[in-house]
Scaffold this motif. Sequence first.
Motif, PDB file in Angstrom:
ATOM      1  N   ARG A  49     -39.853   3.649-115.783  1.00  0.00           N
ATOM      2  CA  ARG A  49     -38.983   4.351-114.843  1.00  0.00           C
ATOM      3  C   ARG A  49     -38.234   3.303-114.032  1.00  0.00           C
ATOM      4  O   ARG A  49     -38.818   2.304-113.612  1.00  0.00           O
ATOM      5  N   GLN A  50     -36.936   3.531-113.821  1.00  0.00           N
ATOM      6  CA  GLN A  50     -36.141   2.613-113.018  1.00  0.00           C
ATOM      7  C   GLN A  50     -35.427   3.389-111.923  1.00  0.00           C
ATOM      8  O   GLN A  50     -34.719   4.346-112.198  1.00  0.00           O
ATOM      9  N   GLU A  51     -35.674   2.970-110.682  1.00  0.00           N
ATOM     10  CA  GLU A  51     -34.970   3.551-109.546  1.00  0.00           C
ATOM     11  C   GLU A  51     -33.911   2.561-109.105  1.00  0.00           C
ATOM     12  O   GLU A  51     -34.145   1.352-109.090  1.00  0.00           O
ATOM     13  N   GLU A  52     -32.772   3.075-108.747  1.00  0.00           N
ATOM     14  CA  GLU A  52     -31.648   2.246-108.325  1.00  0.00           C
ATOM     15  C   GLU A  52     -31.201   2.715-106.951  1.00  0.00           C
ATOM     16  O   GLU A  52     -30.823   3.862-106.776  1.00  0.00           O
ATOM     17  N   ILE A  53     -31.302   1.828-105.973  1.00  0.00           N
ATOM     18  CA  ILE A  53     -30.881   2.148-104.615  1.00  0.00           C
ATOM     19  C   ILE A  53     -29.725   1.223-104.256  1.00  0.00           C
ATOM     20  O   ILE A  53     -29.875   0.000-104.276  1.00  0.00           O
ATOM     21  N   MET A  54     -28.592   1.800-103.941  1.00  0.00           N
ATOM     22  CA  MET A  54     -27.432   1.012-103.543  1.00  0.00           C
ATOM     23  C   MET A  54     -27.705   0.416-102.164  1.00  0.00           C
ATOM     24  O   MET A  54     -28.219   1.097-101.278  1.00  0.00           O
ATOM     25  N   LEU A  55     -27.370  -0.847-101.965  1.00  0.00           N
ATOM     26  CA  LEU A  55     -27.681  -1.535-100.710  1.00  0.00           C
ATOM     27  C   LEU A  55     -26.977  -0.921 -99.508  1.00  0.00           C
ATOM     28  O   LEU A  55     -27.531  -0.914 -98.411  1.00  0.00           O
ATOM     29  N   PHE A  56     -25.792  -0.384 -99.702  1.00  0.00           N
ATOM     30  CA  PHE A  56     -25.089   0.187 -98.555  1.00  0.00           C
ATOM     31  C   PHE A  56     -25.783   1.443 -98.037  1.00  0.00           C
ATOM     32  O   PHE A  56     -25.531   1.879 -96.930  1.00  0.00           O
ATOM     33  N   ARG A  57     -26.713   2.008 -98.817  1.00  0.00           N
ATOM     34  CA  ARG A  57     -27.455   3.188 -98.382  1.00  0.00           C
ATOM     35  C   ARG A  57     -28.711   2.841 -97.567  1.00  0.00           C
ATOM     36  O   ARG A  57     -29.287   3.701 -96.933  1.00  0.00           O
ATOM     37  N   ILE A  58     -29.141   1.598 -97.596  1.00  0.00           N
ATOM     38  CA  ILE A  58     -30.344   1.207 -96.852  1.00  0.00           C
ATOM     39  C   ILE A  58     -29.978   1.107 -95.375  1.00  0.00           C
ATOM     40  O   ILE A  58     -29.082   0.363 -94.992  1.00  0.00           O
ATOM     41  N   THR A  59     -30.690   1.885 -94.546  1.00  0.00           N
ATOM     42  CA  THR A  59     -30.356   1.955 -93.124  1.00  0.00           C
ATOM     43  C   THR A  59     -31.354   1.230 -92.228  1.00  0.00           C
ATOM     44  O   THR A  59     -31.008   0.851 -91.121  1.00  0.00           O
ATOM     45  N   LEU A  77     -50.125  -8.921-111.205  1.00  0.00           N
ATOM     46  CA  LEU A  77     -50.735  -8.263-112.366  1.00  0.00           C
ATOM     47  C   LEU A  77     -50.394  -6.779-112.410  1.00  0.00           C
ATOM     48  O   LEU A  77     -51.245  -5.952-112.690  1.00  0.00           O
ATOM     49  N   SER A  78     -49.165  -6.421-112.129  1.00  0.00           N
ATOM     50  CA  SER A  78     -48.788  -5.013-112.175  1.00  0.00           C
ATOM     51  C   SER A  78     -47.538  -4.853-113.032  1.00  0.00           C
ATOM     52  O   SER A  78     -46.930  -5.827-113.468  1.00  0.00           O
ATOM     53  N   PHE A  79     -47.168  -3.614-113.232  1.00  0.00           N
ATOM     54  CA  PHE A  79     -45.992  -3.309-114.037  1.00  0.00           C
ATOM     55  C   PHE A  79     -44.854  -2.790-113.163  1.00  0.00           C
ATOM     56  O   PHE A  79     -44.038  -2.002-113.597  1.00  0.00           O
ATOM     57  N   THR A  80     -44.819  -3.253-111.919  1.00  0.00           N
ATOM     58  CA  THR A  80     -43.725  -2.917-111.016  1.00  0.00           C
ATOM     59  C   THR A  80     -42.937  -4.187-110.736  1.00  0.00           C
ATOM     60  O   THR A  80     -43.493  -5.178-110.284  1.00  0.00           O
ATOM     61  N   VAL A  81     -41.638  -4.139-111.019  1.00  0.00           N
ATOM     62  CA  VAL A  81     -40.759  -5.294-110.819  1.00  0.00           C
ATOM     63  C   VAL A  81     -39.622  -4.871-109.895  1.00  0.00           C
ATOM     64  O   VAL A  81     -38.983  -3.842-110.106  1.00  0.00           O
ATOM     65  N   TYR A  82     -39.378  -5.684-108.860  1.00  0.00           N
ATOM     66  CA  TYR A  82     -38.291  -5.452-107.922  1.00  0.00           C
ATOM     67  C   TYR A  82     -37.186  -6.458-108.209  1.00  0.00           C
ATOM     68  O   TYR A  82     -37.448  -7.653-108.331  1.00  0.00           O
ATOM     69  N   THR A  83     -35.946  -5.982-108.312  1.00  0.00           N
ATOM     70  CA  THR A  83     -34.806  -6.843-108.580  1.00  0.00           C
ATOM     71  C   THR A  83     -33.700  -6.517-107.584  1.00  0.00           C
ATOM     72  O   THR A  83     -33.320  -5.358-107.434  1.00  0.00           O
ATOM     73  N   LEU A  84     -33.202  -7.547-106.910  1.00  0.00           N
ATOM     74  CA  LEU A  84     -32.125  -7.372-105.941  1.00  0.00           C
ATOM     75  C   LEU A  84     -30.876  -8.053-106.466  1.00  0.00           C
ATOM     76  O   LEU A  84     -30.905  -9.227-106.827  1.00  0.00           O
ATOM     77  N   THR A  85     -29.787  -7.292-106.558  1.00  0.00           N
ATOM     78  CA  THR A  85     -28.491  -7.853-106.925  1.00  0.00           C
ATOM     79  C   THR A  85     -27.588  -7.761-105.699  1.00  0.00           C
ATOM     80  O   THR A  85     -28.019  -7.325-104.644  1.00  0.00           O
ATOM     81  N   GLY A  86     -26.356  -8.140-105.842  1.00  0.00           N
ATOM     82  CA  GLY A  86     -25.434  -8.082-104.720  1.00  0.00           C
ATOM     83  C   GLY A  86     -25.088  -6.672-104.284  1.00  0.00           C
ATOM     84  O   GLY A  86     -24.625  -6.461-103.177  1.00  0.00           O
ATOM     85  N   GLU A  87     -25.334  -5.694-105.134  1.00  0.00           N
ATOM     86  CA  GLU A  87     -24.951  -4.323-104.827  1.00  0.00           C
ATOM     87  C   GLU A  87     -26.105  -3.342-104.753  1.00  0.00           C
ATOM     88  O   GLU A  87     -25.979  -2.299-104.121  1.00  0.00           O
ATOM     89  N   LYS A  88     -27.235  -3.646-105.410  1.00  0.00           N
ATOM     90  CA  LYS A  88     -28.301  -2.648-105.470  1.00  0.00           C
ATOM     91  C   LYS A  88     -29.676  -3.283-105.583  1.00  0.00           C
ATOM     92  O   LYS A  88     -29.824  -4.456-105.921  1.00  0.00           O
ATOM     93  N   LEU A  89     -30.675  -2.459-105.291  1.00  0.00           N
ATOM     94  CA  LEU A  89     -32.079  -2.813-105.465  1.00  0.00           C
ATOM     95  C   LEU A  89     -32.618  -1.968-106.606  1.00  0.00           C
ATOM     96  O   LEU A  89     -32.475  -0.742-106.601  1.00  0.00           O
ATOM     97  N   LEU A  90     -33.189  -2.622-107.606  1.00  0.00           N
ATOM     98  CA  LEU A  90     -33.767  -1.921-108.757  1.00  0.00           C
ATOM     99  C   LEU A  90     -35.278  -2.009-108.681  1.00  0.00           C
ATOM    100  O   LEU A  90     -35.832  -3.089-108.446  1.00  0.00           O
ATOM    101  N   ILE A  91     -35.951  -0.873-108.877  1.00  0.00           N
ATOM    102  CA  ILE A  91     -37.407  -0.831-108.899  1.00  0.00           C
ATOM    103  C   ILE A  91     -37.830  -0.303-110.264  1.00  0.00           C
ATOM    104  O   ILE A  91     -37.633   0.871-110.577  1.00  0.00           O
ATOM    105  N   ASP A  92     -38.365  -1.205-111.102  1.00  0.00           N
ATOM    106  CA  ASP A  92     -38.838  -0.836-112.434  1.00  0.00           C
ATOM    107  C   ASP A  92     -40.350  -0.654-112.382  1.00  0.00           C
ATOM    108  O   ASP A  92     -41.056  -1.558-111.949  1.00  0.00           O
ATOM    109  N   THR A  93     -40.840   0.490-112.849  1.00  0.00           N
ATOM    110  CA  THR A  93     -42.279   0.758-112.866  1.00  0.00           C
ATOM    111  C   THR A  93     -42.688   1.242-114.249  1.00  0.00           C
ATOM    112  O   THR A  93     -41.875   1.758-115.006  1.00  0.00           O
TER     113      THR A  93
END
Length: 133
Positions: free
Chosen positions: A42-52, A20-36
């Motif tokens: 607002r959409q944040e885009e984090i490239m997977l190769f940057r996750i350590t 029941l929230s307005f935050t959606v997480y989406t994972l693709t082959g290249e990035k993680l998208l966080i829509d709030t």
Amino acid sequence: MDKKKIIWKDRKRTIFGLPLSFTVYTLTGEKLLIDTGFLNKRQEEIMLFRITDVTLIRRLSQRIFGVGTIHCCSADKTTPEFDITNIKDAKYGWYSYVTRFALPVYGENGDIERYNVFRAILLVRHAEDKRLY
């Protein structure tokens, strides 16, 4: 975004593990998208190769409702640390694999001139059906 490229998609869960929230997480082959947001999106885009680093956190209340929080550390300048909060089936886990390898570069005479060093990072989700994504 092409639908078939989406590997995983879920909503942040609130009370009783309901989405029941307005935050959606989406994972693709290249990035993680966080829509709030609802009115202001607002959409944040984090490239997977940057996750350590990836850490699973499950408080007692989260375990009762079958959710968990995944804490991620990244090399992204705008989002060095972030949480994927209260997602369903977090207990099946996310794993980050980091490896380095070198390939030789040969000169015209057949001798090795140098090595090109590469770093590969793989983010894997272990699902309930025992499959890795």
